[in-house]
Design a protein around this motif. Sequence first.
Motif, PDB file in Angstrom:
ATOM      1  N   THR A   5       0.831  -1.197   0.000  1.00  0.00           N
ATOM      2  CA  THR A   5       0.000   0.000   0.000  1.00  0.00           C
ATOM      3  C   THR A   5       0.869   1.252   0.000  1.00  0.00           C
ATOM      4  OG1 THR A   5      -0.066   0.111   2.409  1.00  0.00           O
ATOM      5  CG2 THR A   5      -1.753  -1.246   1.312  1.00  0.00           C
ATOM      6  N   GLU A   7       0.678   3.563   2.231  1.00  0.00           N
ATOM      7  CA  GLU A   7       1.127   3.733   3.615  1.00  0.00           C
ATOM      8  C   GLU A   7       2.355   2.877   3.896  1.00  0.00           C
ATOM      9  OE1 GLU A   7      -0.649   3.327   8.186  1.00  0.00           O
ATOM     10  OE2 GLU A   7      -1.838   2.657   6.458  1.00  0.00           O
ATOM     11  N   ARG A   8       2.329   1.630   3.406  1.00  0.00           N
ATOM     12  CA  ARG A   8       3.474   0.742   3.640  1.00  0.00           C
ATOM     13  C   ARG A   8       4.706   1.247   2.898  1.00  0.00           C
ATOM     14  NH1 ARG A   8       5.817  -3.622   1.161  1.00  0.00           N
ATOM     15  NH2 ARG A   8       6.879  -5.081   2.574  1.00  0.00           N
ATOM     16  N   GLN A  11       6.504   3.734   4.793  1.00  0.00           N
ATOM     17  CA  GLN A  11       7.146   3.209   5.997  1.00  0.00           C
ATOM     18  C   GLN A  11       8.345   2.320   5.694  1.00  0.00           C
ATOM     19  OE1 GLN A  11       3.855   1.219   7.866  1.00  0.00           O
ATOM     20  NE2 GLN A  11       2.931   3.128   8.645  1.00  0.00           N
ATOM     21  N   GLU A 369      -7.734  -0.710   0.351  1.00  0.00           N
ATOM     22  CA  GLU A 369      -6.479  -0.031   0.675  1.00  0.00           C
ATOM     23  C   GLU A 369      -5.985   0.763  -0.536  1.00  0.00           C
ATOM     24  OE1 GLU A 369      -4.985  -0.086   3.552  1.00  0.00           O
ATOM     25  OE2 GLU A 369      -5.890  -1.766   4.632  1.00  0.00           O
TER      26      GLU A 369
END
Length: 751
Positions: A5, A7-8, A11, A369
């Motif tokens: 995703t 978001e991933r 990170q 997602e």
Amino acid sequence: MTLDTVERAAQTPDEPQPYAELGMKDDEYQRVREILGRRPTSAELAIYSVMWSEHCSYKSSKVHLRQFATKAPKCDALLVGMGENAGVVDIGDGWAVTFKIESHNHPSYVEPHQGAATGVGGIVRDILSMGARPIAVMDSLRFGGADQPDTKRVLPGVVEGISSYGNCLGLPNIGGEVVFDPCYIGNPLVNALCVGLLRKDQIKLATAPGPGNKVVLFGARTGADGIGGASVLASATFDEESQAKRPAVQVGDPFMEKLLIECCLELFQAGVVVGIQDLGAAGISCATTEMAAKGAGGMRIDLNLVPLRDPTLRPEEILMSESQERMMAIVAPDDVPAFLAICEKWDVPATVIGEVTDTGRLVMTWDGEVIVDIPPGTAANEGPVYERPLREPAGQAALNADGPERLPRPADLRETLLTLLGSPNLASKEWVTSQYDRYVRGNTVLAQPADAGVLRIAEALPGAEPTTRGIALAVDGNGRYAKLDPYAGAQLALSEAYRNVAVTGARPLAVTNCLNFGSPEDPEVMWQFAEAVRGLADACQTLGVPVTGGNVSFYNQTGSTAIHPTPVVGVLGVIEDVSKRIRHGFTAPGLRVALLGETREEFGGSEWAHAIHGHLGGMPPQVNLAAERALAEVLVAAAAAGLAEGSHDLSDGGLGIALAESCLAHGIGCSVELPGGDPFVDLFSESVARALVCVRPEALEEFTRLCARYEVPCQVLGTTGGGSLSVEGVFEIAVEELRETHGRTLPAIFG
């Protein structure tokens, strides 16, 4: 497998990604990271890798192709130019024509049938997406030596793919070319052209305006075939692993495409389409990024809603799939029920997969997602632009110095003509063209082996208003000429296609092109490319015919061996009254045969040097665009006045081949006297801006006055009639011997 995703991705900035395997350079990948402010997700990487590929982004050719715009001649008829799926030209009486040519070279080597078939399908959808009914196709094909095992594998499959797809669609194949040369071994060229007809106020564009409008995917379901197909296969050189790339070749379904055509036309008629784009190279990645970038600037897509043939496909595979027979439309919310009902009527699956936004972002979700969040223009329009190094090939001067003057001239001109007439490049292509339906739909006026295809448009659309207008199309190229001089070679390709349109009596109006070259990473190839583009742009400016669009095909080489630079040029012409077109060849006995134009001793890159001696060297024929334009004026005026009964251009093989083919067109011989002092030069020179015209005796005086008005040299050679090609004092060959020689070559090779 963990879903990657947005978001991933933020990170895990250091997670390794397979960008090199997807064809991206280190600096390109870093640029994507800079655009996004993080590493891309797997789905985003898929989008950027295909959209920034050579095939989709034109990253090595953009700096040169801009000349087609900066040097574009003024043309009031041009309605849509470069940058859309196809160019559109106003042909009068409220009608417009859209046409384009594109390559499907590498897929056609890997899997000949499907590669060629889906090349036809793709170009047909480009025309459809402009709001037009496709009405005809053409193709320009090049293979290695005719007797080579590789050619015997590839050619039958390519021809079968073109014929099966086009015939199933009910589209006439009205012309093209088939050329053999050792340089194309392992890298055939399959360039497909389509032409469509529409009312000039009904043009559709690939744009996504109107926040809140729905994004509808319709047509075939998305499968694993063609994942990264054209965008990947056409953006790398070939090697011994090419055959392992078969899964990347798209699989076509012409029956679904036929339904899709009729469905789209009814959707257009119903007024329920705001914008439309076909799904070709780069599939959903291309359609979403390009339409969003040209529209309101944003789009939100739920990839879970994409209908799949293979439910195991990952998001990145869905985005890269180039499965055929798919379209994407932008539809106002209130029109969605009517849109879906029309699709259901035609048994065409259709699904709303998202909507247009004004956020300036392309956002895609999977299982709820967010896996894509990018500015769409950065993928569609802001890819890398390279000014590749240019260098004249090391052997260019030696090649040009090795002219054909040193070759022994033939003692037997009769035998030379027969040898040329039966050589693979000049022999009858009936073995190929008989597999194509040339007359389906009933609007074909001229087709192969005529110099150009001619279509009447009066009945091309149901319920159309009566009109006498017709269109003519020709596609030509000569890689040997371009190898000797790429600047002149591109101009010679244009001048031949321009002349072939003119000999039908049609006025040349606009140009499309397919530029086939080796690796852009080779400075010598880029020099060839830059020279060819410069030459074509200059010639279009001089002749007053704009480039409306086209295609660049790089990496046409096996290992380090590139093909000859091969610019292929298509020319569209318009004839006011299609019933007054000039027929092909010698049409009746008792006509006077006139040679128009000037013949010089020009054999560099000629069929005589190639077929008889296997020689390539010297300089190609001298370009003379002013003479080409004057010749066209004579032919157009002669057609309108009913002065010309038949015609044939002079090109490959010169006057000798033109005389033989004119005799073969209707089985009518001729008796002629050569015009100059050297029969060999008269018969086989390939000087440009020349044509044969046969004229009724009582019209000859008026015809010669017409030629004089435009300062076009006109020499009366003799008269049509009898059963032989008789050249006074040189030879006599029975028409039946010409026919047998001309017709036996390809059947003997291919069965």
